[in-house]
Motif scaffolding. Structure first.
Motif, short mmCIF file in Angstrom:
data_model
loop_
_atom_site.label_atom_id
_atom_site.label_comp_id
_atom_site.label_asym_id
_atom_site.label_seq_id
_atom_site.Cartn_x
_atom_site.Cartn_y
_atom_site.Cartn_z
N LEU A 1 0.82 -1.21 0.00
CA LEU A 1 0.00 0.00 0.00
C LEU A 1 0.86 1.26 0.00
N PHE A 2 0.42 2.26 -0.79
CA PHE A 2 1.04 3.58 -0.81
C PHE A 2 0.31 4.50 0.16
N SER A 3 1.06 5.21 0.99
CA SER A 3 0.48 6.22 1.86
C SER A 3 0.41 7.53 1.09
N GLY B 1 -4.65 8.74 3.26
CA GLY B 1 -5.24 7.42 3.13
C GLY B 1 -4.25 6.51 2.41
N PHE B 2 -4.76 5.41 1.82
CA PHE B 2 -3.87 4.43 1.20
C PHE B 2 -4.45 3.94 -0.12
N GLN C 1 -5.88 12.69 9.40
CA GLN C 1 -5.02 13.86 9.44
C GLN C 1 -3.55 13.48 9.32
N ASP C 2 -3.21 12.29 9.75
CA ASP C 2 -1.83 11.82 9.67
C ASP C 2 -1.85 10.30 9.67
N ALA C 3 -0.76 9.71 9.20
CA ALA C 3 -0.69 8.25 9.15
C ALA C 3 0.76 7.81 9.08
N ALA C 4 1.04 6.67 9.68
CA ALA C 4 2.36 6.05 9.56
C ALA C 4 2.31 5.09 8.36
N LEU C 5 3.19 4.12 8.32
CA LEU C 5 3.17 3.07 7.31
C LEU C 5 2.74 1.76 7.95
N PHE C 6 2.26 0.82 7.13
CA PHE C 6 1.82 -0.46 7.66
C PHE C 6 2.99 -1.32 8.12
N SER C 7 2.76 -2.02 9.21
CA SER C 7 3.71 -3.01 9.70
C SER C 7 2.91 -4.15 10.32
N GLU C 8 3.21 -5.35 9.89
CA GLU C 8 2.50 -6.54 10.36
C GLU C 8 1.00 -6.41 10.17
N GLY C 9 0.61 -5.76 9.06
CA GLY C 9 -0.80 -5.66 8.70
C GLY C 9 -1.58 -4.59 9.41
N ILE C 10 -0.92 -3.75 10.20
CA ILE C 10 -1.60 -2.73 11.01
C ILE C 10 -0.87 -1.40 10.84
N CYS C 11 -1.62 -0.30 10.91
CA CYS C 11 -1.06 1.03 10.73
C CYS C 11 -1.63 2.00 11.75
N SER D 1 3.67 3.62 17.95
CA SER D 1 4.78 3.12 17.14
C SER D 1 4.26 2.14 16.10
N SER D 2 5.13 1.68 15.24
CA SER D 2 4.78 0.58 14.34
C SER D 2 4.86 -0.74 15.11
N PHE D 3 4.26 -1.77 14.54
CA PHE D 3 4.30 -3.08 15.19
C PHE D 3 5.62 -3.79 14.88
N SER D 4 6.11 -4.50 15.87
CA SER D 4 7.32 -5.31 15.74
C SER D 4 7.18 -6.48 16.70
N ASP D 5 7.37 -7.67 16.18
CA ASP D 5 7.22 -8.89 16.99
C ASP D 5 5.82 -8.97 17.61
N GLY D 6 4.82 -8.42 16.93
CA GLY D 6 3.45 -8.57 17.39
C GLY D 6 2.98 -7.56 18.40
N VAL D 7 3.83 -6.60 18.76
CA VAL D 7 3.44 -5.58 19.74
C VAL D 7 3.88 -4.20 19.26
#
Length: 564
Positions: A91-93, A104-105, A119-129, A157-163
């Motif tokens: 997905l492109f942000s 959006g994406f 209003q703002d967004a990070a990038l996807f990690s482990e299927g979640i953003c 934060s972004s997800f890493s190792d499921g958290v």
């Protein structure tokens, strides 16, 4: 037979890859792409081009709007977005400015799959953003746009190792992929903290609070956290498994982590046991399996997992890794580049190097008193070290100076006009302004010159740059404005003038200042002692110490409210 078939398949794959390989070319200050045969695949129409998505795509800009091409030149996203923040997990942000910025994406087919409502967004990690709503609070969504958490967090934060880490009231805790708070905010707020509570935390007891002052993302099921100016590690239940006693820590890699305590560095395992003491006084950037380290004011590099020295601390500066694991380094006052193992790939010869913003990965590098254009991706000089100065890119070109003569260079370091002018101004609205041995002239993006002469007879004394389609000119101490054909459209009747901005310009006559519009009508009378125009177009005029306020159309308005 199988070997012969494999050989032909290999040749075919290489031929196909080469046929699809594109190279950038420039024309009229724009960038396009050609294939290896020199045929134009994408016309030179883009103002800016850079790679995104791990080099899978090009982000391109056309008329201040951004889109995406694949590496074959196919349009993935039409240039209609204000900004494209990156590519993650398919997905492109994307972002569009209106009355407010909204993000959006979109997917690789160009379809918007998550509406531009945030209003703002990070990038996807482990299927979640992590995304932010109008309430200025953050929450998590999945790839369908489904909300995973409440929108109540100050930061995520972004997800890493499921958290992931969340911030509430300046403190951090853990959140799992179902949106559950593993370490949650105390209902009585942070005022309820006691020495006993903090002691229990340091002893590894999970109290169930958002308590940490800072964090580093999880790696190998452990996350670094900060509390009372010290660092340690927690597991995914929130329990402290390595005491919070260190001055600095790095994330775990291959079962070990580098930590610093009392200005001493060492490698520890996941129990906190010391594996190896290190001689270095500090550490810097790390990536993959290597880390920059410092000793006695010099920088070297080690293997992150073992501490084995890749090369000793000899450099006075060692900068962040590039995506190909190369880095700029400084030795004996000169800059060069090294690869991951420390091999010199660009000689240490440059006294100075600076990135040229709005260009295509170009640096200007100085040797003694001369500059060249340097391609950071291909690690090579694109021009001789010959220029006395290199300016800033504007409208696709940069002004260069050589032997006290001026010229223009495009974003691929190709000379539009060799330095032969007595003076040159930056390009603006498609034209540059230059002074040759006789008179002022305009230069277009083909390098064609258009002499600029008052009434077709006399040379102007000074000429500016274009703004809102007009350019100021001076002749015999009087100023006016010309259009892009060089025609004088606002008469030479002012003592001083300024460039137009938003259809309005300041002018001065007999020590008084006012404003005119694009056809020369006074929209603010020329009677004020001072006039200031702010970035919102609000005009403040001063007369005898009293302030008056106008909008961008010259209409009187109230004093603007101050931002708090």
């Amino acid at each position: 037979m199988k070997q012969l078939l494999s050989f032909f398949l290999l040749v075919l794959s290489l031929t196909t890859a080469n046929a699809q390989s594109l190279t950038k070319y420039s024309s009229q200050g724009k960038i396009g792409f050609k294939n290896t045969s020199g045929e134009i695949v994408v016309p030179a129409q883009y103002d800016e081009v850079y790679e995104i998505g791990g080099d899978k795509y090009y982000c391109v800009e056309l008329n201040h709007e951004k889109g995406v091409l694949d590496k074959k030149g196919k349009v993935i996203l039409e240039p209609k977005y204000s900004f494209i923040w990156g590519f993650s997990e398919g997905l492109f942000s994307v972002e569009i400015y209106g009355e407010e910025r909204k993000r959006g994406f979109a997917d690789t087919t160009g379809k918007v799959v998550i509406p531009l409502i945030y209003q703002d967004a990070a990038l996807f990690s482990e299927g979640i953003c992590a995304v932010m709503k109008d309430n200025k609070k953050w929450g998590f969504i999945d790839k369908t746009g489904k909300e995973i958490t409440e929108f109540k967090y100050d930061k995520l934060s972004s997800f890493s190792d499921g958290v992931a880490f969340g911030e509430l009231a300046g403190k951090y805790g853990l959140i799992d992929k179902q949106g559950k708070e593993i370490v949650s905010l105390h209902p009585d707020g942070l005022e309820g903290f006691t020495k006993t509570f903090l002691d229990n935390v340091e002893k590894g007891k999970n109290t169930g609070h958002f308590i940490f002052d800072d964090y580093q993302s999880f790696s190998e099921n452990l996350g670094a956290v900060k509390l009372k100016e010290k660092y340690g590690f927690i597991d995914k239940s929130g329990a402290i498994v390595i005491p919070i006693i260190y001055d600095r820590v790095e994330s775990f890699y291959k079962g070990t982590a580098i930590v610093q305590l009392d200005k001493k560095m060492k490698i520890i395992d996941k129990t906190g046991k010391t594996i190896k003491d290190l001689k270095y006084s500090g550490f810097g950037f790390s990536r993959e399996d290597v880390m920059n380290v410092k000793l006695d004011g010099k920088y070297g590099r080690i293997e992150s997992a073992t501490g084995k020295e890749i090369f000793p601390p000899v450099y006075s500066a060692l900068q962040r890794f590039q995506k190909d694991m190369t880095a700029w380094a400084q030795l004996d006052g000169k800059w060069g580049m090294i690869n991951k193992s420390g091999k010199v790939i660009v000689p240490f010869k440059y006294n100075e190097k600076d990135y040229l913003w709005d260009s295509d990965n170009l640096y200007k590098c100085r040797v003694d008193n001369k500059f060249c254009f340097f391609d950071e991706i291909n690690k090579k000089e694109l021009t001789e070290v010959k220029y006395d100065s290199i300016g800033k890119f504007k409208d696709g070109f940069v002004v260069v100076r050589k032997d006290n003569k001026f010229g223009y260079v495009d974003m691929l370091a190709k000379e539009l006009v060799s330095p032969n002018y007595r003076y040159a101004r930056a390009f603006s609205e498609g034209l540059g302004t230059a002074l040759n041995d006789k008179n002022w002239l305009f230069v277009n993006k083909n390098g064609e010159e258009f002499p600029l002469i008052y009434n077709g007879v006399s040379n102007y004394n000074n000429v500016g740059s274009f703004h809102d389609g007009l350019c100021w000119v001076f002749f015999n101490d009087k100023a006016g404005y010309v259009n892009k054909k060089g025609k004088l459209v606002i008469a030479l009747e002012y003592d001083a003038v300024w460039s137009f901005d938003g259809g309005i310009a300041k002018v001065q006559l007999d020590s008084k200042i006012g404003c005119i519009d694009l056809v020369g009508n006074e929209v603010i009378p020329i009677q004020y002692d001072k006039i200031d125009i702010d970035y919102n177009g609000i005009i403040t005029a001063v007369l005898d110490g009293k302030e008056f306020y106008f909008n961008s159309k010259g209409q009187k308005t109230e004093k603007p409210k101050e931002d708090h």
